[in-house]
Scaffold this active site. Structure first.
Site, PDB file in Angstrom:
ATOM      1  N   HIS A 277       0.849  -1.189   0.000  1.00 18.39           N
ATOM      2  CA  HIS A 277       0.000   0.000   0.000  1.00 18.39           C
ATOM      3  C   HIS A 277       0.883   1.237   0.000  1.00 18.39           C
ATOM      4  CE1 HIS A 277      -3.102   2.878   1.116  1.00 18.39           C
ATOM      5  NE2 HIS A 277      -3.930   1.993   0.609  1.00 18.39           N
ATOM      6  N   ASP A 334      -7.978  -5.564   0.072  1.00 19.65           N
ATOM      7  CA  ASP A 334      -8.435  -6.393  -1.050  1.00 19.65           C
ATOM      8  C   ASP A 334      -8.043  -7.858  -0.892  1.00 19.65           C
ATOM      9  OD1 ASP A 334      -9.648  -4.261  -2.458  1.00 19.65           O
ATOM     10  OD2 ASP A 334      -7.673  -3.586  -3.104  1.00 19.65           O
TER      11      ASP A 334
HETATM   12  N1  CMC Z   1       4.147  -7.866  -4.745  1.00 19.63           N
HETATM   13  C1  CMC Z   1       5.491  -7.853  -4.894  1.00 19.63           C
HETATM   14  N2  CMC Z   1       6.248  -6.760  -4.787  1.00 19.63           N
HETATM   15  C2  CMC Z   1       5.618  -5.595  -4.537  1.00 19.63           C
HETATM   16  C3  CMC Z   1       4.216  -5.515  -4.364  1.00 19.63           C
HETATM   17  C4  CMC Z   1       3.476  -6.712  -4.483  1.00 19.63           C
HETATM   18  N3  CMC Z   1       2.149  -6.704  -4.350  1.00 19.63           N
HETATM   19  N4  CMC Z   1       3.862  -4.254  -4.128  1.00 19.63           N
HETATM   20  C5  CMC Z   1       4.982  -3.511  -4.142  1.00 19.63           C
HETATM   21  N5  CMC Z   1       6.057  -4.343  -4.375  1.00 19.63           N
HETATM   22  C6  CMC Z   1       7.486  -3.941  -4.393  1.00 19.63           C
HETATM   23  C7  CMC Z   1       7.800  -3.198  -5.674  1.00 19.63           C
HETATM   24  O1  CMC Z   1       8.242  -4.087  -6.682  1.00 19.63           O
HETATM   25  C8  CMC Z   1       8.890  -2.268  -5.200  1.00 19.63           C
HETATM   26  O2  CMC Z   1      10.080  -3.014  -5.053  1.00 19.63           O
HETATM   27  P1  CMC Z   1      11.521  -2.328  -5.410  1.00 19.63           P
HETATM   28  O3  CMC Z   1      11.678  -1.246  -4.375  1.00 19.63           O
HETATM   29  O4  CMC Z   1      12.494  -3.446  -5.281  1.00 19.63           O
HETATM   30  O5  CMC Z   1      11.386  -1.787  -6.804  1.00 19.63           O
HETATM   31  C9  CMC Z   1       8.449  -1.875  -3.785  1.00 19.63           C
HETATM   32  O6  CMC Z   1       7.665  -2.991  -3.342  1.00 19.63           O
HETATM   33  C10 CMC Z   1       7.607  -0.608  -3.713  1.00 19.63           C
HETATM   34  O7  CMC Z   1       6.492  -0.731  -4.608  1.00 19.63           O
HETATM   35  P2  CMC Z   1       5.867   0.476  -5.430  1.00 19.63           P
HETATM   36  O8  CMC Z   1       5.138  -0.079  -6.603  1.00 19.63           O
HETATM   37  O9  CMC Z   1       6.904   1.527  -5.668  1.00 19.63           O
HETATM   38  O10 CMC Z   1       4.842   1.050  -4.348  1.00 19.63           O
HETATM   39  P3  CMC Z   1       3.612   2.003  -4.634  1.00 19.63           P
HETATM   40  O11 CMC Z   1       3.329   2.696  -3.374  1.00 19.63           O
HETATM   41  O12 CMC Z   1       3.848   2.818  -5.846  1.00 19.63           O
HETATM   42  O13 CMC Z   1       2.424   0.974  -4.987  1.00 19.63           O
HETATM   43  C11 CMC Z   1       0.608  -0.540  -4.797  1.00 19.63           C
HETATM   44  C12 CMC Z   1       1.436   0.560  -4.117  1.00 19.63           C
HETATM   45  C13 CMC Z   1      -0.624  -0.839  -3.924  1.00 19.63           C
HETATM   46  C14 CMC Z   1       0.111  -0.066  -6.167  1.00 19.63           C
HETATM   47  C15 CMC Z   1       1.473  -1.823  -4.923  1.00 19.63           C
HETATM   48  O14 CMC Z   1       1.873  -2.285  -3.654  1.00 19.63           O
HETATM   49  C16 CMC Z   1       0.764  -2.953  -5.690  1.00 19.63           C
HETATM   50  O15 CMC Z   1       0.812  -2.988  -6.924  1.00 19.63           O
HETATM   51  N6  CMC Z   1       0.100  -3.908  -4.970  1.00 19.63           N
HETATM   52  C17 CMC Z   1      -0.674  -4.954  -5.604  1.00 19.63           C
HETATM   53  C18 CMC Z   1      -2.036  -4.438  -6.020  1.00 19.63           C
HETATM   54  C19 CMC Z   1      -2.952  -4.191  -4.853  1.00 19.63           C
HETATM   55  O16 CMC Z   1      -3.095  -5.032  -3.973  1.00 19.63           O
HETATM   56  N7  CMC Z   1      -3.637  -3.028  -4.848  1.00 19.63           N
HETATM   57  C20 CMC Z   1      -4.621  -2.666  -3.821  1.00 19.63           C
HETATM   58  C21 CMC Z   1      -4.176  -1.516  -2.998  1.00 19.63           C
HETATM   59  S1  CMC Z   1      -5.149  -1.288  -1.496  1.00 19.63           S
HETATM   60  C22 CMC Z   1      -6.778  -0.810  -1.853  1.00 19.63           C
HETATM   61  C23 CMC Z   1      -6.994  -0.136  -3.128  1.00 19.63           C
HETATM   62  O17 CMC Z   1      -6.477   0.943  -3.412  1.00 19.63           O
HETATM   63  O18 CMC Z   1      -7.797  -0.678  -3.865  1.00 19.63           O
END
Ligand code: CMC
Length: 388
Positions: A277, A334
């Protein structure tokens, strides 16, 4: 970067000031109008939470009764709007139908383009809150080619939605092959809690879109339709549908490690859906509440034990793995909704529309706050030009 702050994804930009929702991501705290989400989810109904968001205080008995009755009366949709569903293919995703139909709803209520007083704001907000569940249920029934069930004035908000999803015309029976049972009290309570947990979440991606559309002076329902479109993506609300799809794809507990390894591989774009998140870096309080609810429901509902076992194993490995720990990746809301919604016999393609039903109150409250804030401006960020 010269004159501008370069902030892709707005990770450190506050785009507005707000009195609606407070999040402390490091402590895992979430409050609506100052009240902790744990209190709202366990001691109050979703409608009370809607009232709180819109009116800045919880309703008294009379206020709640009036609000409830008003929503029941407004749940019907114009017959002309109903014919719109015929334009969509049978296999249309309900999110596409929902977004398009809410845009069309704006054309039925041109008067909401100019809102002059509190009563106007109130009518505009309660109208969209009341109609969204009907439009969502109709979108689903259209996708199956089965007759629409009109809202029932005698049913509460959440029971009405479940009935419009599952009933046969003229009755309240579930549409299931294995016996027909009435909608259970415990099911209504579970879904009501899920709606409450989704009601608002400050400046998330879809709410930012809603405020952006508001800033141009467009119709409020078009702003909501834009929020619906933004929510559909799997990085946001679409994650709940993807979680179950992913658990089904993994298929068995002994394959979990293979997929965890893929999630950790920097050369593989596979991500664990329902993990991570932008704001919560300790735990997602909504996920915690849902995990407790899931445990409570185990006794009363037919939760899919196979999927729960796979999900449990993912949690177990991820929460003790250095990759996930060092990046503060925890299960989010989720991760748990899908298993509960499946037990309520709600199909996967309706998970994100359920997020929409819960979140509409947050979007519309944020829209109103934006309109009333004298410091609001058109959303118009700058860029860092790096081209020729
Ligand atoms: N699985 C594996 N690695 C992950 C995940 C994941 N679900 N989420 C983030 N990472 C890693 C990412 O690869 C990155 O690693 P590195 O620093 O080595 O490059 C690090 O963690 C930071 O991730 P980010 O993408 O820069 O973080 P963000 O804040 O931009 O993204 C997010 C947040 C929710 C989009 C992301 O965690 C994600 O894609 N999660 C899976 C989808 C999900 O469950 N979304 C629902 C969010 S909660 C409710 C909602 O909004 O609906």
């Amino acid at each position: 970067t010269g004159m501008f702050t370069y902030d892709p994804g707005y990770t450190s930009t506050a785009s507005c000031s707000s009195t609606i929702t407070f999040i402390d991501g490091s402590k895992g705290e979430l409050r609506y109008r100052g009240i902790p989400i744990e209190t709202l989810a366990t001691e109050h109904s979703y409608l009370e939470t809607c009232y709180l968001l819109l009116n800045e205080h919880l309703p008294g008995k009379e206020e709640l009764l009036d609000f409830d009755l008003e929503l029941r009366h407004r749940a019907y949709i114009h017959e002309g709007l109903r014919t719109l569903f015929n334009a969509f293919p049978d296999n249309a995703h309900p999110m596409a139908t929902l977004s398009a139909t809410v845009t069309a709803l704006a054309s039925f209520h041109k008067e909401h383009l100019t809102l002059d007083n509190e009563a106007d704001f109130h009518t505009m907000a309660s109208r969209i809150l009341a109609k969204i569940p009907t439009i969502a249920a109709f979108s689903y029934r259209h996708s199956l080619g089965i007759p629409f069930i009109q809202p029932n004035i005698e049913l509460s908000f959440t029971e009405n939605f479940l009935t419009m999803m599952r009933a046969y015309p003229g009755g309240k029976m579930k549409l299931t092959a294995n016996g027909h049972s009435e909608i259970k009290e415990v099911e209504v309570r579970a879904l009501d809690t899920i709606f409450t947990l989704h009601a608002d979440h400050e400046q998330n991606a879809s709410t930012t879109v809603v405020r952006g559309v508001a800033s141009t002076g467009a119709h409020p329902y078009v702003a909501i339709a834009s929020g619906i479109s933004a929510l559909w993506g799997r990085a946001h609300g679409g994650a709940n549908e993807s979680v179950i799809a992913q658990l089904e794809m993994i298929g068995s507990v002994d394959r979990v490690e293979e997929f965890i390894a893929r999630a950790k591989d920097p050369n593989d774009d596979f991500r664990l859906m329902g993990f991570g998140h932008r704001v919560y870096k300790n735990f997602d309080p909504r996920a915690k509440i849902l995990k407790t609810l899931q445990d409570e429901l185990k006794e009363e509902l037919d939760l899919d034990s196979h999927l729960m076992e796979i999900a449990g194993r993912i949690e177990e490995i991820a929460l003790s793995d250095e990759y996930f720990i060092s990046r503060n990746l925890y299960p989010n809301i989720d991760f748990y909704t899908g298993i509960i919604l499946t037990a309520l016999q709600i199909p996967k393609n309706m998970f994100t529309p359920i997020f929409v039903i819960g979140r509409t109150v947050g979007w519309i409250t944020q829209w109103i706050e934006f309109k009333k804030d004298p410091t609001s401006k058109i959303a118009r960020p700058r860029q860092l030009y790096v081209g020729k």
